[in-house]
Write a protein that holds these residues in place. Sequence first.
Motif, PDB file in Angstrom:
ATOM      1  N   ALA A 210       0.648  -1.287   0.506  1.00  0.00           N
ATOM      2  CA  ALA A 210       0.088  -0.020   0.060  1.00  0.00           C
ATOM      3  C   ALA A 210       1.616   1.458  -0.057  1.00  0.00           C
ATOM      4  CB  ALA A 210      -1.056   0.138   1.066  1.00  0.00           C
ATOM      5  N   PHE A 211       2.270   1.287   0.448  1.00  0.00           N
ATOM      6  CA  PHE A 211       3.354   2.138   0.096  1.00  0.00           C
ATOM      7  C   PHE A 211       3.895   2.243  -0.550  1.00  0.00           C
ATOM      8  CE2 PHE A 211       0.457   1.869   4.340  1.00  0.00           C
ATOM      9  CZ  PHE A 211      -0.530   2.275   4.747  1.00  0.00           C
ATOM     10  N   ASP A 212       4.104   1.239  -1.045  1.00  0.00           N
ATOM     11  CA  ASP A 212       5.050   0.825  -1.395  1.00  0.00           C
ATOM     12  C   ASP A 212       5.790   2.189  -2.460  1.00  0.00           C
ATOM     13  OD1 ASP A 212       5.351  -1.715  -0.969  1.00  0.00           O
ATOM     14  OD2 ASP A 212       5.313  -2.156  -3.004  1.00  0.00           O
ATOM     15  N   ALA A 213       5.136   3.123  -2.875  1.00  0.00           N
ATOM     16  CA  ALA A 213       5.583   4.233  -3.447  1.00  0.00           C
ATOM     17  C   ALA A 213       6.034   5.412  -2.884  1.00  0.00           C
ATOM     18  CB  ALA A 213       4.347   5.150  -3.855  1.00  0.00           C
ATOM     19  N   LEU A 214       6.275   5.546  -1.011  1.00  0.00           N
ATOM     20  CA  LEU A 214       7.199   5.809  -0.596  1.00  0.00           C
ATOM     21  C   LEU A 214       7.985   5.205  -0.160  1.00  0.00           C
ATOM     22  CD1 LEU A 214       4.133   7.849   0.902  1.00  0.00           C
ATOM     23  CD2 LEU A 214       5.685   8.697  -0.857  1.00  0.00           C
ATOM     24  N   ARG A 215       8.017   3.808   0.859  1.00  0.00           N
ATOM     25  CA  ARG A 215       9.034   3.093   0.878  1.00  0.00           C
ATOM     26  C   ARG A 215       9.968   2.073   0.076  1.00  0.00           C
ATOM     27  NH1 ARG A 215       7.079  -1.656   2.810  1.00  0.00           N
ATOM     28  NH2 ARG A 215       7.629  -1.733   5.212  1.00  0.00           N
ATOM     29  N   ASP A 216       9.380   2.048  -1.118  1.00  0.00           N
ATOM     30  CA  ASP A 216      10.367   1.747  -1.939  1.00  0.00           C
ATOM     31  C   ASP A 216      11.605   2.954  -1.817  1.00  0.00           C
ATOM     32  OD1 ASP A 216      11.193   0.025  -4.204  1.00  0.00           O
ATOM     33  OD2 ASP A 216      11.559   2.342  -5.295  1.00  0.00           O
ATOM     34  N   LYS A 217      13.150   2.297  -1.821  1.00  0.00           N
ATOM     35  CA  LYS A 217      14.330   3.392  -2.271  1.00  0.00           C
ATOM     36  C   LYS A 217      14.286   3.965  -3.479  1.00  0.00           C
ATOM     37  CE  LYS A 217      19.052   3.318  -1.048  1.00  0.00           C
ATOM     38  NZ  LYS A 217      20.536   2.879  -1.429  1.00  0.00           N
ATOM     39  N   ARG A 218      13.719   3.094  -4.783  1.00  0.00           N
ATOM     40  CA  ARG A 218      13.970   4.138  -5.879  1.00  0.00           C
ATOM     41  C   ARG A 218      12.703   5.454  -5.792  1.00  0.00           C
ATOM     42  NH1 ARG A 218      12.110   3.583 -10.596  1.00  0.00           N
ATOM     43  NH2 ARG A 218      10.761   1.675 -10.032  1.00  0.00           N
ATOM     44  N   ARG A 219      11.797   4.703  -5.151  1.00  0.00           N
ATOM     45  CA  ARG A 219      10.447   5.467  -6.305  1.00  0.00           C
ATOM     46  C   ARG A 219      10.077   6.180  -4.745  1.00  0.00           C
ATOM     47  NH1 ARG A 219       5.611   1.339  -6.788  1.00  0.00           N
ATOM     48  NH2 ARG A 219       4.403   3.546  -6.436  1.00  0.00           N
ATOM     49  N   GLY A 220      10.522   5.756  -3.507  1.00  0.00           N
ATOM     50  CA  GLY A 220      10.458   6.862  -2.728  1.00  0.00           C
ATOM     51  C   GLY A 220      11.441   8.024  -2.549  1.00  0.00           C
ATOM     52  N   ALA A 221      12.571   8.093  -3.275  1.00  0.00           N
ATOM     53  CA  ALA A 221      13.303   9.314  -3.403  1.00  0.00           C
ATOM     54  C   ALA A 221      13.400  10.362  -3.967  1.00  0.00           C
ATOM     55  CB  ALA A 221      13.835   8.788  -3.398  1.00  0.00           C
ATOM     56  N   ILE A 222      11.590  10.320  -4.972  1.00  0.00           N
ATOM     57  CA  ILE A 222      11.350  10.854  -5.555  1.00  0.00           C
ATOM     58  C   ILE A 222       9.876  11.878  -5.116  1.00  0.00           C
ATOM     59  CG2 ILE A 222       9.731  11.264  -7.687  1.00  0.00           C
ATOM     60  CD1 ILE A 222      11.379   8.475  -9.392  1.00  0.00           C
ATOM     61  N   ASN A 223       9.416  10.337  -4.258  1.00  0.00           N
ATOM     62  CA  ASN A 223       7.969  10.534  -3.587  1.00  0.00           C
ATOM     63  C   ASN A 223       7.623  11.505  -2.187  1.00  0.00           C
ATOM     64  OD1 ASN A 223       6.231   9.666  -5.994  1.00  0.00           O
ATOM     65  ND2 ASN A 223       6.491   7.985  -5.784  1.00  0.00           N
ATOM     66  N   ARG A 224       9.064  10.897  -1.548  1.00  0.00           N
ATOM     67  CA  ARG A 224       8.864  11.567  -0.101  1.00  0.00           C
ATOM     68  C   ARG A 224       9.231  13.184  -0.324  1.00  0.00           C
ATOM     69  NH1 ARG A 224      12.317   6.990   3.692  1.00  0.00           N
ATOM     70  NH2 ARG A 224      10.795   4.956   2.865  1.00  0.00           N
ATOM     71  N   ILE A 225       8.608  14.282   0.393  1.00  0.00           N
ATOM     72  CA  ILE A 225       8.688  15.710   0.589  1.00  0.00           C
ATOM     73  C   ILE A 225       8.615  15.558   1.733  1.00  0.00           C
ATOM     74  CG2 ILE A 225       7.639  17.713   0.260  1.00  0.00           C
ATOM     75  CD1 ILE A 225       5.561  16.623  -2.245  1.00  0.00           C
ATOM     76  N   TYR A 226      10.045  15.699   1.903  1.00  0.00           N
ATOM     77  CA  TYR A 226      10.419  16.161   4.002  1.00  0.00           C
ATOM     78  C   TYR A 226      10.114  17.048   4.652  1.00  0.00           C
ATOM     79  CZ  TYR A 226      12.856  11.420   2.923  1.00  0.00           C
ATOM     80  OH  TYR A 226      13.168   9.866   2.969  1.00  0.00           O
ATOM     81  N   LEU A 227       9.603  17.223   5.207  1.00  0.00           N
ATOM     82  CA  LEU A 227       9.158  19.153   6.050  1.00  0.00           C
ATOM     83  C   LEU A 227      10.218  19.093   6.792  1.00  0.00           C
ATOM     84  CD1 LEU A 227       5.548  18.325   6.672  1.00  0.00           C
ATOM     85  CD2 LEU A 227       6.280  19.222   4.398  1.00  0.00           C
ATOM     86  N   GLU A 228      10.842  19.748   7.130  1.00  0.00           N
ATOM     87  CA  GLU A 228      11.832  20.217   7.835  1.00  0.00           C
ATOM     88  C   GLU A 228      11.813  22.227   8.013  1.00  0.00           C
ATOM     89  OE1 GLU A 228      16.843  20.900   8.540  1.00  0.00           O
ATOM     90  OE2 GLU A 228      16.021  19.837   6.814  1.00  0.00           O
ATOM     91  N   HIS A 229      11.342  21.941   9.400  1.00  0.00           N
ATOM     92  CA  HIS A 229      10.981  23.944   9.673  1.00  0.00           C
ATOM     93  C   HIS A 229      12.457  25.094   9.594  1.00  0.00           C
ATOM     94  CE1 HIS A 229       9.876  27.130  11.979  1.00  0.00           C
ATOM     95  NE2 HIS A 229      10.678  27.304  12.503  1.00  0.00           N
ATOM     96  N   GLY A 230      11.599  25.359   8.837  1.00  0.00           N
ATOM     97  CA  GLY A 230      12.495  26.943   8.341  1.00  0.00           C
ATOM     98  C   GLY A 230      13.517  26.535   7.025  1.00  0.00           C
ATOM     99  N   ALA A 231      13.163  25.239   6.026  1.00  0.00           N
ATOM    100  CA  ALA A 231      13.266  25.045   5.011  1.00  0.00           C
ATOM    101  C   ALA A 231      12.395  25.804   4.218  1.00  0.00           C
ATOM    102  CB  ALA A 231      14.247  23.631   5.041  1.00  0.00           C
TER     103      ALA A 231
END
Length: 325
Positions: A210-231
């Motif tokens: 269900a979460f392969d788009a985010l858990r998969d290393k290659r696809r996750g590198a594209i789909n994960r949008i990391y939130l970091e305060h101030g960035a």
Amino acid sequence: MAAPELTKADFQSDQETRWCPGCGDYAVLAAVQAFFPELGIPPERIMFVSGIGCAGRFAYYMDTYGMHGIHGRGPALATGLAAARDDLSIWVVTGDGDALSIGGNHLIHALRRNVPVKILLFNNQIYGLTKGQASPTSERGKVTKSTPFGSIDAPFNPLSLALGAEATFVARTIDTDKQHLPAVLRAAAAHDGAAFVEIYQNCPVFNDGAFDALRDKRRGAINRIYLEHGAPIRGVVRAADGTLRLGDDGEPVVHDAHREDPSFAFALSRLSSTPDGPTPIGVFRDVQRAVSGRDLFAELQAARAGATDASLDALMRSGDTWTVS
């Protein structure tokens, strides 16, 4: 004498873990047990509360105090504990069915009142323990044993729900991310008040992938949008009408987790309705607000400090009394 240094082994119980092979719960349990020594809190001052579901077994595997409660009532039990013992670190482990269906009402009020507990929501978008029925987070059209022609119901967005309840700490992470998951747990532990963490957790038997788009290393590198305060937030822009949207064509957006108005965090939570494409993860909101029960606890302590056996006896014998024979 200095307290002995804690290790991961201090938080591992002697109970045999009984989840399905490949279950994401194993990764979360390992991350929690490895991270807890950092808190410097001895196991006897930590409490894990769970409801019903696969996640409910979590309390057995932590060598702390624990309570496996009834369905959906984890936040209610934790609220009672927090009201009586402000020296405890209280954690609730729950699933999408336990927290958002049977226990939905308890969850939103614990968040609204800012009860000092940490709530970990294992979201696998399915009822796993009862062998594969649609849950409140199953996507529309999901074919399961209870929805053979596809679910006709719109799913909850857990983060939007928590933010709608004015939760002061709201975050999302992924079960198998060995760096991000502990970082989010660390931030939740440091928050003074209710902390709500949604963990995308794979169920390999009833909702695998269900979460392969985010858990998969290659696809996750594209789909994960990391939130970091101030960035700046990669892949998120502000459109001409002021709304947030996915893309690169527009005004860049800088993350502000400490914004008092929850509408910004809410807009971020609405950028992805399903976890099969670009999806923000991280701390969406982290603000301070009065913590539930703290004033009451201080008042009770003051009243108890001034009480004597004589005053208690006088209170018990005051007013109308009866003798039952």
